[in-house]
Write a protein that holds these residues in place. Structure first.
Motif, short mmCIF file in Angstrom:
data_model
loop_
_atom_site.label_atom_id
_atom_site.label_comp_id
_atom_site.label_asym_id
_atom_site.label_seq_id
_atom_site.Cartn_x
_atom_site.Cartn_y
_atom_site.Cartn_z
N VAL A 82 0.84 -1.20 0.00
CA VAL A 82 0.00 0.00 0.00
C VAL A 82 0.88 1.26 0.00
O VAL A 82 0.63 2.21 -0.74
CB VAL A 82 -0.97 -0.01 1.19
N VAL A 127 -6.97 -8.25 4.70
CA VAL A 127 -7.60 -8.03 6.01
C VAL A 127 -8.30 -6.67 6.12
O VAL A 127 -8.86 -6.33 7.16
CB VAL A 127 -6.58 -8.19 7.16
N GLY A 146 -2.04 -3.10 10.60
CA GLY A 146 -0.94 -2.37 9.98
C GLY A 146 -1.04 -0.89 10.29
O GLY A 146 -2.10 -0.38 10.67
N CYS A 195 -5.15 3.43 4.23
CA CYS A 195 -6.21 2.48 4.62
C CYS A 195 -7.25 3.16 5.51
O CYS A 195 -8.44 2.98 5.31
CB CYS A 195 -5.60 1.27 5.33
S1 SF4 Z 1 -3.20 -1.16 7.34
FE1 SF4 Z 1 -4.37 -3.04 7.50
S2 SF4 Z 1 -5.65 -3.08 5.68
FE2 SF4 Z 1 -4.04 -1.60 5.30
S3 SF4 Z 1 -2.44 -2.75 4.24
FE3 SF4 Z 1 -1.92 -2.74 6.40
S4 SF4 Z 1 -2.82 -4.61 7.19
FE4 SF4 Z 1 -3.81 -4.24 5.21
#
Ligand code: SF4
Lengths: 375, 91
Positions: free
Chosen positions: A321, A333, A345, A355
Motif C-alpha cells: 500500500v 484483512v 498495519g 487504509c
Molecule cells: S493497514 Fe491493514 S488493511 Fe491496510 S495494508 Fe496494512 S494490514 Fe492491510
C-alpha cells in the motif's frame, strides 16, 4: 451510492476534470503518485477519483510518517519506557501503532508512562517539571516536523537540561521517492509533490525526478481543487513532452523552502547510513539521528536500545500500500481484521494513512466493505 | 500531526520573543515562531502551525481556506485541536 461529500467548488472541479480528460491521449493510461498522506486524505474524502477520467489513476505514496515506522522502533520505544525513571512522550497518532507485543496503550496498562503531547516543547516542559524523571520524546515525521524537534533540542541544550532526550525517528522524503522510482513494481507518470514538507525543503530537491527520471512533479496544496489543478498541470507537462518541477502551492511553499528550518535540522541532526521503513525495508540515508554534538540529548546514546528487527505480521500488506502497488481495499484483512479500532498495519492507524482514509471516507459504507471483502 | 493549522497572531510575548500567542478558531495558545527568524511577525499576521511551531506566514485568504478544509476532515482535525488546546509550551 456515494458516501463522499460534494464540496463547495464541485462545479470548478468538474470543469478541471474535463480539461484533464481533454488531454488524455487515446489508449494511454496515466498513473500519478500523491506522496503525501494529507493528499490521500483529501482524495478519498472528496472522492476525487470519481471526477477523473478512467485513464487517470492516482496511487498513494509513502508520505504518512506514522505508517512508515517499523514495528521494531515501537518495541524499542516501549523498551526505553519500561525504565522506571522514564516518561516517554509522542504525538497522539503514535499511541495506537502496533509493536510486536502491543501498542503504547497496552504498554501503559502494564505500567509504563507513555504520554501524548501536541508539541516537542510540551515534552520539554514535562522535563522541566519533573527533574527526578527522564523525559524522552519519540520524534517522528518528515521534514515538516524535524525542524520542531531540532528547535526543541537547541532549547534543551540552551537550558542545560539533563533529563530530556529525543528518540529520533525522523525520516526524509527524497530517498523514499527514489526507492519507489527504482522499484520495478510500479510505473509512474508523475508525482503530486507534498505540500507541507516542501515548505521546509522547497522545490529544488525534486529536480532529480524531473531531470534524471524524466517524470514531472507538481507540488500541491491540500484542497480538492489544488489537487485537481496539480493533476491538470502534470497532464499539460506530459502533453507538451516536458518534465519539470512546478509549484502549484506557491501561496504557501517558497521555492527555496525555509532556510532557518533547514539550518537547525542540519545543526542538530545527521543522516543515518540506513533506516528501516515499514514495508519498504532498509533505505540508505533516509532518516535522521541526533548529531554527536548533542549526544547527551540522544535517547539512543543515553539508554540501551535493543534495536530489534521485527517482521511485519504476515497478513499485513502495508508495504504494498505504501508503495502504491496495492489499493487499501485489496489487502486481504482490510475492513475485516484490520480496522481503525483494531489496526493490524500502520496505514490503518493514522488518519493520513491510505487504509484509514479509505475506510473512513471510501465509497463503501462499513457494512458494504465487509460484504465486499468477505464475499 | 502532519496537519498544518492556521492561526492568527494576537500577541508577541515580551519576555519570550521566540513565542507568540495565536488564535486558532477561538483557541488561544502560545506557539514558537523561531523558524520565522528574519521575517517580521506581528499581531494580525497569519501563520501555518505544525506541532507548536509556525512554519510559514500565510495570507488571510489562505488561512480561511485552510481552516475550511480542516473543518471538513472531521476527526483528525478535532484530535489536533484537542491536542493544541492541551498544549502549554510557555510554562
Ligand atoms: S493497514 Fe491493514 S488493511 Fe491496510 S495494508 Fe496494512 S494490514 Fe492491510
Amino acid at each position: 451510492m456515494r458516501f463522499v461529500d460534494e464540496f463547495r467548488d464541485a462545479d470548478k472541479a468538474r470543469a478541471l476534470a474535463s480539461k484533464i480528460a481533454g488531454l488524455c491521449e487515446p489508449g494511454r493510461r496515466y498513473k500519478f503518485m500523491e506522496v503525501c498522506g494529507g493528499h490521500t486524505h483529501t482524495i478519498y474524502k472528496h472522492g476525487l477519483e470519481d471526477y477523473l477520467p478512467e485513464q487517470v489513476q492516482l496511487v498513494h505514496g509513502p508520505g504518512c510518517p506514522v505508517c512508515v515506522i517499523p514495528m521494531g522502533r515501537v518495541d524499542d520505544a516501549i523498551h526505553i519506557a519500561r525504565r522506571p525513571e522514564v516518561i516517554m512522550t509522542s504525538f497522539g497518532d503514535m499511541m495506537r501503532v502496533p509493536g510486536s507485543g502491543g501498542n503504547f496503550f497496552d504498554s501503559n496498562a502494564e505500567g509504563t508512562t507513555i504520554r501524548m503531547v501536541y508539541s516537542p516543547l510540551d515534552s520539554l516542559k514535562l522535563a522541566r517539571q519533573n527533574p527526578d524523571k527522564q523525559v524522552v520524546f519519540m520524534a517522528i515525521g518528515f521534514e515538516t516536523t524535524a525542524p520542531s524537534t531540532a528547535m526543541t533540542l537547541l532549547r534543551a541544550a540552551a537550558e542545560g537540561l539533563d533529563n530530556f532526550s529525543v528518540f529520533c525517528n525522523h525520516v526524509t522524503i527524497i530517498p523514499a521517492i527514489k526507492a519507489i522510482l527504482d522499484s520495478p513494481d510500479l510505473r509512474l507518470d508523475g508525482f503530486i509533490g507534498p505540500g507541507h514538507v516542501s515548505t521546509v525543503i522547497g522545490c529544488r530537491p525534486y529536480e532529480f525526478i524531473a531531470g534524471s527520471y524524466g517524470k514531472p512533479v507538481v507540488v500541491a496544496g491540500f484542497e480538492p481543487l489544488d489537487i485537481l489543478q496539480s493533476i491538470y498541470m502534470l497532464m499539460v507537462q506530459l502533453h507538451e513532452g516536458r518534465s519539470e518541477v512546478e509549484n502549484q502551492y506557491s501561496r504557501v511553499v517558497p521555492w527555496q523552502g525555509n532556510p532557518v528550518a533547514l539550518k537547525v535540522i542540519n545543526q542538530t541532526m545527521q543522516l543515518r547510513p540506513y533506516f528501516e521503513w515499514r514495508g519498504l525495508g532498509f533505505i540508505s540515508h533516509s532518516a535522521l539521528r541526533v548529531r554527536d554534538d548533542y549526544a547527551s540529548f540522544d535517547a539512543e546514546a543515553r539508554f540501551e536500545v535493543p534495536g530489534v528487527r521485527v517482521a511485519d505480521p504476515k497478513a499485513c500488506q502495508c508495504g504494498e500500500v505504501l508503495k502504491g502497488v496495492l489499493k487499501p481495499w485489496e489487502c486481504k484483512v482490510f475492513g475485516t481484521a484490520c480496522t481503525p479500532e483494531t489496526p493490524i498495519g500502520t496505514c490503518m492507524v493514522s488518519p493520513e494513512g491510505a487504509c484509514a482514509a479509505y475506510y473512513n471516507f471510501g465509497r463503501f459504507s462499513r457494512k458494504r466493505v465487509q460484504e465486499v471483502t468477505i464475499g | 500531526m502532519c496537519l498544518g493549522i492556521p492561526g492568527e497572531v494576537i500577541e508577541i510575548l515580551t519576555d519570550r520573543p521566540d513565542l507568540a500567542k495565536v488564535d486558532v478558531s477561538g483557541v488561544k495558545r502560545a506557539i514558537n515562531i523561531g523558524l520565522l527568524e528574519g521575517e517580521s511577525v506581528a499581531p494580525g499576521d497569519w501563520v501555518l502551525i505544525h506541532v507548536g511551531f509556525a512554519l510559514s506566514k500565510i495570507d488571510e485568504g489562505e488561512a480561511r481556506a485552510a481552516m475550511e478544509f480542516l473543518e471538513s476532515i472531521g476527526k483528525a482535525y478535532e484530535d489536533e485541536m484537542a491536542a493544541l488546546a492541551a498544549s502549554r509550551i510557555e510554562e
